[in-house]
Design a protein around this motif. Sequence first.
Motif, PDB file in Angstrom:
ATOM      1  N   ASP A 256       0.829  -1.078   0.104  1.00  0.00           N
ATOM      2  CA  ASP A 256      -0.083  -0.066   0.042  1.00  0.00           C
ATOM      3  C   ASP A 256       0.793   1.168  -0.026  1.00  0.00           C
ATOM      4  O   ASP A 256       0.296   2.273  -0.271  1.00  0.00           O
ATOM      5  CB  ASP A 256      -0.938   0.046   1.152  1.00  0.00           C
ATOM      6  CG  ASP A 256      -1.899  -1.050   1.290  1.00  0.00           C
ATOM      7  OD1 ASP A 256      -2.158  -1.662   0.088  1.00  0.00           O
ATOM      8  OD2 ASP A 256      -2.731  -1.548   2.089  1.00  0.00           O
ATOM      9  N   ASP A 257       2.171   1.126   0.472  1.00  0.00           N
ATOM     10  CA  ASP A 257       2.958   2.236   0.397  1.00  0.00           C
ATOM     11  C   ASP A 257       3.420   2.672  -0.902  1.00  0.00           C
ATOM     12  O   ASP A 257       3.966   3.739  -1.224  1.00  0.00           O
ATOM     13  CB  ASP A 257       4.239   1.988   1.125  1.00  0.00           C
ATOM     14  CG  ASP A 257       3.849   1.959   2.810  1.00  0.00           C
ATOM     15  OD1 ASP A 257       2.862   2.572   3.380  1.00  0.00           O
ATOM     16  OD2 ASP A 257       4.553   1.152   3.507  1.00  0.00           O
ATOM     17  N   LEU A 258       3.392   1.808  -2.086  1.00  0.00           N
ATOM     18  CA  LEU A 258       3.883   1.923  -3.340  1.00  0.00           C
ATOM     19  C   LEU A 258       3.146   2.631  -4.266  1.00  0.00           C
ATOM     20  O   LEU A 258       1.895   2.583  -4.174  1.00  0.00           O
ATOM     21  CB  LEU A 258       4.322   0.534  -3.700  1.00  0.00           C
ATOM     22  CG  LEU A 258       5.185  -0.483  -3.041  1.00  0.00           C
ATOM     23  CD1 LEU A 258       5.303  -1.709  -3.663  1.00  0.00           C
ATOM     24  CD2 LEU A 258       6.374   0.223  -2.654  1.00  0.00           C
ATOM     25  N   VAL A 259       4.003   3.556  -4.881  1.00  0.00           N
ATOM     26  CA  VAL A 259       3.174   4.334  -6.065  1.00  0.00           C
ATOM     27  C   VAL A 259       4.057   4.018  -7.254  1.00  0.00           C
ATOM     28  O   VAL A 259       5.078   4.516  -7.396  1.00  0.00           O
ATOM     29  CB  VAL A 259       3.045   5.999  -5.638  1.00  0.00           C
ATOM     30  CG1 VAL A 259       2.608   6.629  -6.968  1.00  0.00           C
ATOM     31  CG2 VAL A 259       2.610   6.032  -4.518  1.00  0.00           C
ATOM     32  N   ILE A 260       3.447   3.147  -8.163  1.00  0.00           N
ATOM     33  CA  ILE A 260       4.118   2.748  -9.328  1.00  0.00           C
ATOM     34  C   ILE A 260       4.093   3.651 -10.322  1.00  0.00           C
ATOM     35  O   ILE A 260       2.766   4.241 -10.713  1.00  0.00           O
ATOM     36  CB  ILE A 260       3.695   1.198  -9.759  1.00  0.00           C
ATOM     37  CG1 ILE A 260       3.931   0.318  -8.669  1.00  0.00           C
ATOM     38  CG2 ILE A 260       4.620   0.936 -10.937  1.00  0.00           C
ATOM     39  CD1 ILE A 260       5.110   0.291  -7.865  1.00  0.00           C
ATOM     40  N   PRO A 261       5.082   4.153 -11.096  1.00  0.00           N
ATOM     41  CA  PRO A 261       4.768   5.136 -12.076  1.00  0.00           C
ATOM     42  C   PRO A 261       3.944   4.496 -13.492  1.00  0.00           C
ATOM     43  O   PRO A 261       4.035   3.176 -13.615  1.00  0.00           O
ATOM     44  CB  PRO A 261       6.166   5.515 -12.610  1.00  0.00           C
ATOM     45  CG  PRO A 261       7.197   4.378 -12.362  1.00  0.00           C
ATOM     46  CD  PRO A 261       6.556   4.204 -10.872  1.00  0.00           C
ATOM     47  N   VAL A 262       3.189   5.159 -14.015  1.00  0.00           N
ATOM     48  CA  VAL A 262       2.009   4.769 -15.182  1.00  0.00           C
ATOM     49  C   VAL A 262       3.019   4.047 -16.076  1.00  0.00           C
ATOM     50  O   VAL A 262       2.693   2.809 -16.588  1.00  0.00           O
ATOM     51  CB  VAL A 262       1.337   5.789 -15.522  1.00  0.00           C
ATOM     52  CG1 VAL A 262       0.485   5.443 -16.800  1.00  0.00           C
ATOM     53  CG2 VAL A 262       0.379   6.495 -14.657  1.00  0.00           C
ATOM     54  N   SER A 263       4.227   4.803 -16.625  1.00  0.00           N
ATOM     55  CA  SER A 263       5.055   4.227 -17.498  1.00  0.00           C
ATOM     56  C   SER A 263       6.370   4.507 -17.229  1.00  0.00           C
ATOM     57  O   SER A 263       6.811   5.233 -16.596  1.00  0.00           O
ATOM     58  CB  SER A 263       4.415   4.522 -19.200  1.00  0.00           C
ATOM     59  OG  SER A 263       4.595   5.992 -19.066  1.00  0.00           O
ATOM     60  N   PHE A 264       7.272   3.751 -18.153  1.00  0.00           N
ATOM     61  CA  PHE A 264       8.681   4.065 -17.768  1.00  0.00           C
ATOM     62  C   PHE A 264       9.566   3.922 -18.934  1.00  0.00           C
ATOM     63  O   PHE A 264       9.316   2.573 -19.638  1.00  0.00           O
ATOM     64  CB  PHE A 264       9.273   3.132 -16.643  1.00  0.00           C
ATOM     65  CG  PHE A 264      10.698   3.522 -16.172  1.00  0.00           C
ATOM     66  CD1 PHE A 264      11.100   4.379 -15.236  1.00  0.00           C
ATOM     67  CD2 PHE A 264      11.741   2.716 -16.774  1.00  0.00           C
ATOM     68  CE1 PHE A 264      12.344   4.618 -14.937  1.00  0.00           C
ATOM     69  CE2 PHE A 264      12.957   2.900 -16.456  1.00  0.00           C
ATOM     70  CZ  PHE A 264      13.372   3.806 -15.627  1.00  0.00           C
ATOM     71  N   SER A 265      10.581   4.529 -19.211  1.00  0.00           N
ATOM     72  CA  SER A 265      11.360   4.544 -20.397  1.00  0.00           C
ATOM     73  C   SER A 265      12.795   4.549 -20.211  1.00  0.00           C
ATOM     74  O   SER A 265      12.887   5.992 -19.847  1.00  0.00           O
ATOM     75  CB  SER A 265      10.814   4.777 -21.925  1.00  0.00           C
ATOM     76  OG  SER A 265      11.509   4.356 -22.852  1.00  0.00           O
ATOM     77  N   ARG A 266      14.016   3.865 -20.615  1.00  0.00           N
ATOM     78  CA  ARG A 266      15.172   4.320 -20.337  1.00  0.00           C
ATOM     79  C   ARG A 266      16.153   3.713 -21.594  1.00  0.00           C
ATOM     80  O   ARG A 266      16.005   2.544 -21.585  1.00  0.00           O
ATOM     81  CB  ARG A 266      15.674   4.221 -19.029  1.00  0.00           C
ATOM     82  CG  ARG A 266      17.303   4.471 -18.700  1.00  0.00           C
ATOM     83  CD  ARG A 266      17.633   4.227 -17.251  1.00  0.00           C
ATOM     84  NE  ARG A 266      16.908   5.294 -16.448  1.00  0.00           N
ATOM     85  CZ  ARG A 266      16.805   4.951 -15.245  1.00  0.00           C
ATOM     86  NH1 ARG A 266      17.055   3.967 -14.618  1.00  0.00           N
ATOM     87  NH2 ARG A 266      16.391   6.153 -14.619  1.00  0.00           N
ATOM     88  N   THR A 267      17.031   4.381 -21.994  1.00  0.00           N
ATOM     89  CA  THR A 267      17.936   3.566 -22.793  1.00  0.00           C
ATOM     90  C   THR A 267      19.471   3.865 -22.390  1.00  0.00           C
ATOM     91  O   THR A 267      19.813   5.147 -22.352  1.00  0.00           O
ATOM     92  CB  THR A 267      17.699   4.030 -24.559  1.00  0.00           C
ATOM     93  OG1 THR A 267      16.543   3.603 -24.727  1.00  0.00           O
ATOM     94  CG2 THR A 267      18.758   3.176 -25.330  1.00  0.00           C
ATOM     95  N   LEU A 268      20.178   2.896 -22.295  1.00  0.00           N
ATOM     96  CA  LEU A 268      21.635   3.049 -21.827  1.00  0.00           C
ATOM     97  C   LEU A 268      22.774   2.516 -22.820  1.00  0.00           C
ATOM     98  O   LEU A 268      22.199   1.319 -23.451  1.00  0.00           O
ATOM     99  CB  LEU A 268      21.984   2.426 -20.367  1.00  0.00           C
ATOM    100  CG  LEU A 268      21.031   3.116 -19.244  1.00  0.00           C
ATOM    101  CD1 LEU A 268      20.846   2.082 -18.170  1.00  0.00           C
ATOM    102  CD2 LEU A 268      21.657   4.201 -18.882  1.00  0.00           C
ATOM    103  N   SER A 269      23.657   3.393 -23.244  1.00  0.00           N
ATOM    104  CA  SER A 269      24.498   2.793 -24.066  1.00  0.00           C
ATOM    105  C   SER A 269      25.912   2.678 -23.715  1.00  0.00           C
ATOM    106  O   SER A 269      26.361   3.372 -22.767  1.00  0.00           O
ATOM    107  CB  SER A 269      24.641   3.639 -25.351  1.00  0.00           C
ATOM    108  OG  SER A 269      23.416   3.713 -26.066  1.00  0.00           O
ATOM    109  N   ALA A 270      26.583   1.530 -24.102  1.00  0.00           N
ATOM    110  CA  ALA A 270      28.152   1.400 -23.632  1.00  0.00           C
ATOM    111  C   ALA A 270      28.960   1.677 -24.774  1.00  0.00           C
ATOM    112  O   ALA A 270      29.332   0.494 -25.859  1.00  0.00           O
ATOM    113  CB  ALA A 270      28.162   0.048 -23.048  1.00  0.00           C
ATOM    114  N   GLY A 271      29.057   3.001 -25.370  1.00  0.00           N
ATOM    115  CA  GLY A 271      30.139   3.150 -26.612  1.00  0.00           C
ATOM    116  C   GLY A 271      29.452   2.363 -27.733  1.00  0.00           C
ATOM    117  O   GLY A 271      27.833   2.608 -27.982  1.00  0.00           O
ATOM    118  N   ASN A 272      30.098   1.708 -28.594  1.00  0.00           N
ATOM    119  CA  ASN A 272      29.601   1.191 -29.899  1.00  0.00           C
ATOM    120  C   ASN A 272      29.323  -0.518 -29.412  1.00  0.00           C
ATOM    121  O   ASN A 272      29.367  -1.045 -30.656  1.00  0.00           O
ATOM    122  CB  ASN A 272      30.425   1.400 -31.101  1.00  0.00           C
ATOM    123  CG  ASN A 272      31.970   1.145 -30.932  1.00  0.00           C
ATOM    124  OD1 ASN A 272      32.245   0.447 -29.709  1.00  0.00           O
ATOM    125  ND2 ASN A 272      32.650   1.147 -31.629  1.00  0.00           N
TER     126      ASN A 272
END
Length: 464
Positions: free
Chosen positions: A117-133
């Motif tokens: 009940d303490d948790l508030v989950i975001p509606v959506s989420f997106s992230r991109t991480l790159s390690a050079g090429n």
Amino acid sequence: MKFSISNLGPIDSAEMTLAPLTVLCGKNNTGKTYASYSLFCSLDFIRHAISFPVPDEAINDLLENGEIEIGLDLSQEVLDAYFDMASKRACAMIPVFFAAEPSHFKHSKLNLSVSPDDLVIPVSFSRTLSAGNQYSLQLSKPKGSQRLTATLLRNGKTPLKEAQKEIIESVIGDTIKEIIFKDTLPAITFTSTERTGALMFRDELTPEKGKDIKALLERHPDDFDGLVEDVSHSLYPFPIIKNINFVKNLRSIALRTSPLAKRYPGLVTAFDRISGGRYSADENGIFFSPADTPSLKLAMEESSSSARSLVLISFWLRHLAKKGDLLMIDEPEMNLHPESQRLLARWVAMLVNCGVKVFITTHSDYFIKELNTLVMLRKQQKAERIPSLMEENGISKSMLLNPKDFRVYVAKRPTKTAKDGTTILGKTTIGEAPVDSFYGAAVSSFDDTISRINELQEAIIFNG
């Protein structure tokens, strides 16, 4: 979130359920600093250092097939398992947090717990991480989904190194933690009672005297004994180190504008009224400009003690603060006249109503009574006389405090008299003080002291 500690300094036991506004009161030497330091340090440590566990088979599947889905399990069992593990690791770090001898804390216990009940989950989420090429990692949680999708895009077929696999696992774990506990493990700013010292002696406080916890963890990722040995040469507990680092970075902090200040400019206006002016920082130092002479720039050495005590809070508000943050203030009343303490209580209530969580330790009866006034006004705001009372006293609706958002705890340390007449201090317990929906919080240690003063004065006036 519930936070409990035992056998920590003078504290025998304490359990607190954190509210949007949590206030801790108590006499001197009852362990309030131990409680607030341990809460701040454990939350900050878990937020930055304890990834959510990702099954090995999920990582192997990602490396083999390029995509996986991980269910965001919010069951009590899963939450308990994570926080039990995280709490044990945070407890082991207590000597580091306090920059103190480990033997002082060998019986200490610390625990954090969260319910679904303490948790508030975001509606959506997106992230991109790159390690050079070499590769990129795409992470997403679509709207309405309780699953995180991880997609690994690799350039070529060169096998990833073990260190790269560990980074991918850590990133996924940290992302799950961020999604699930976004509201539970917020960004925290702590302003200690040593904040004016950190400000005044900022040039004398060298980095060698205050080590950053992140750097320590990087140097000793799996070597707790080495970490403790490293930090044993530090003079300062971690919250004070954070204040020192904050002060040293004020120039760069001042280049930003906080999302909270943009959205709620009234918060800034109300705070400027408390401080009596505005602050600035440049290559020449940190300055205060009084409201009545804004062109004047006073160095901190020339400014009043009240102006110095509010610097860190002001810079946080103007340049860093955002909704969902946790602001912790040790003795906000420090160096403030009672009238300013009342204004600060109103500002804190405004902050809570804007979505910031606040944790405070205080010795100020004025501060508590003003919060109680804001609770009472909220309850009675529709009564005929109340609107004019609020207007006459400069109180707006944005300052009214919901008692459901307000919890008060009191640290009590019993005493007894030995046969030789000496006073023996017992161990502290921290318990909750009731918050009435009409009258607010009753803090007996304040009320009893005021009653004794009144009784003595009446006895003097009427000659006993």
